[in-house]
Design an enzyme around this catalytic site. Structure first.
Site, short mmCIF file in Angstrom:
data_model
loop_
_atom_site.label_atom_id
_atom_site.label_comp_id
_atom_site.label_asym_id
_atom_site.label_seq_id
_atom_site.Cartn_x
_atom_site.Cartn_y
_atom_site.Cartn_z
N HIS A 166 0.84 -1.19 0.00
CA HIS A 166 0.00 0.00 0.00
C HIS A 166 0.87 1.24 0.00
O HIS A 166 1.99 1.23 0.51
CB HIS A 166 -0.95 0.03 1.20
CG HIS A 166 -0.28 -0.16 2.52
ND1 HIS A 166 0.11 -1.40 2.98
CD2 HIS A 166 0.09 0.73 3.48
CE1 HIS A 166 0.67 -1.26 4.17
NE2 HIS A 166 0.69 0.02 4.49
N HIS A 226 0.74 5.23 1.20
CA HIS A 226 0.08 6.28 1.96
C HIS A 226 0.17 7.58 1.17
O HIS A 226 1.25 7.93 0.69
CB HIS A 226 0.79 6.52 3.30
CG HIS A 226 0.84 5.35 4.23
ND1 HIS A 226 0.10 5.28 5.39
CD2 HIS A 226 1.58 4.21 4.20
CE1 HIS A 226 0.37 4.14 6.03
NE2 HIS A 226 1.27 3.48 5.34
P1 AMP Z 1 1.75 0.45 7.47
O1 AMP Z 1 2.14 0.63 8.91
O2 AMP Z 1 2.60 1.19 6.48
O3 AMP Z 1 1.62 -1.03 7.13
O4 AMP Z 1 0.33 1.09 7.30
C1 AMP Z 1 -0.85 0.44 7.65
C2 AMP Z 1 -1.89 1.51 7.81
O5 AMP Z 1 -3.17 0.87 7.73
C3 AMP Z 1 -1.85 2.26 9.13
O6 AMP Z 1 -1.68 3.65 8.86
C4 AMP Z 1 -3.20 1.94 9.77
O7 AMP Z 1 -3.75 3.04 10.47
C5 AMP Z 1 -4.05 1.56 8.57
N1 AMP Z 1 -5.17 0.67 8.82
C6 AMP Z 1 -5.13 -0.50 9.52
N2 AMP Z 1 -6.35 -1.07 9.49
C7 AMP Z 1 -7.15 -0.27 8.75
C8 AMP Z 1 -8.52 -0.33 8.36
N3 AMP Z 1 -9.32 -1.32 8.72
N4 AMP Z 1 -9.01 0.68 7.59
C9 AMP Z 1 -8.20 1.71 7.22
N5 AMP Z 1 -6.91 1.81 7.55
C10 AMP Z 1 -6.39 0.83 8.31
#
Ligand code: AMP
Length: 116
Positions: free
Chosen positions: A102, A104
């Site tokens: 993903h 951001h």
């Molecule tokens: P990373 O730490 O780069 O893997 O980013 C994962 C991101 O996913 C974090 O910023 C979380 O806040 C976000 N996240 C986790 N679960 C969900 C969800 N159900 N819906 C939207 N964002 C999420």
């Protein structure tokens, strides 16, 4: 890293858990981060299952990769952002917590310098 099809973003793609969706096409799904780190904090994920950036580059077709990155730009523009930061955490030591690739998109305020 082996892709786990039970990660939270795979469940979002399958519609098993909800998200605040803002864009979708054949290449990607975009939605609001559940814990925003900026006034606008969107996540863009490919429709295919890739554990991280390195796997996406190694395994996704050129068309998937081009379509994905074009979609990232479209999502930022549709969110009204001209200035924004893109982040992808590749692996646990880099801060990756969800092991479906993903990007951001962070924007809506002046950004500080990157952390070391
Ligand atoms: P990373 O730490 O780069 O893997 O980013 C994962 C991101 O996913 C974090 O910023 C979380 O806040 C976000 N996240 C986790 N679960 C969900 C969800 N159900 N819906 C939207 N964002 C999420």
């Amino acid at each position: 890293m082996t892709y786990d099809p039970n990660n939270v973003f795979a469940k979002i793609l399958r519609g098993e858990i909800p998200c605040r969706q803002c864009f979708t096409n054949e290449f990607a799904l975009a939605f609001h981060d559940i814990a925003p780190a900026a006034p606008t904090h969107l996540l863009v994920i490919p429709k295919g299952g890739y554990a991280n950036f390195a796997a996406f580059v190694a395994e996704a077709s050129p068309a998937e990769q081009a379509g994905f990155w074009a979609t990232v730009a479209t999502v930022a523009a549709e969110a009204g952002l001209s200035d924004y930061r893109l982040i992808t955490n590749n692996g646990g030591d880099a801060g990756q917590t969800v092991h479906h690739f993903h990007v951001h998109i962070l924007g809506g305020k002046p950004m500080s310098a990157l952390l070391p």
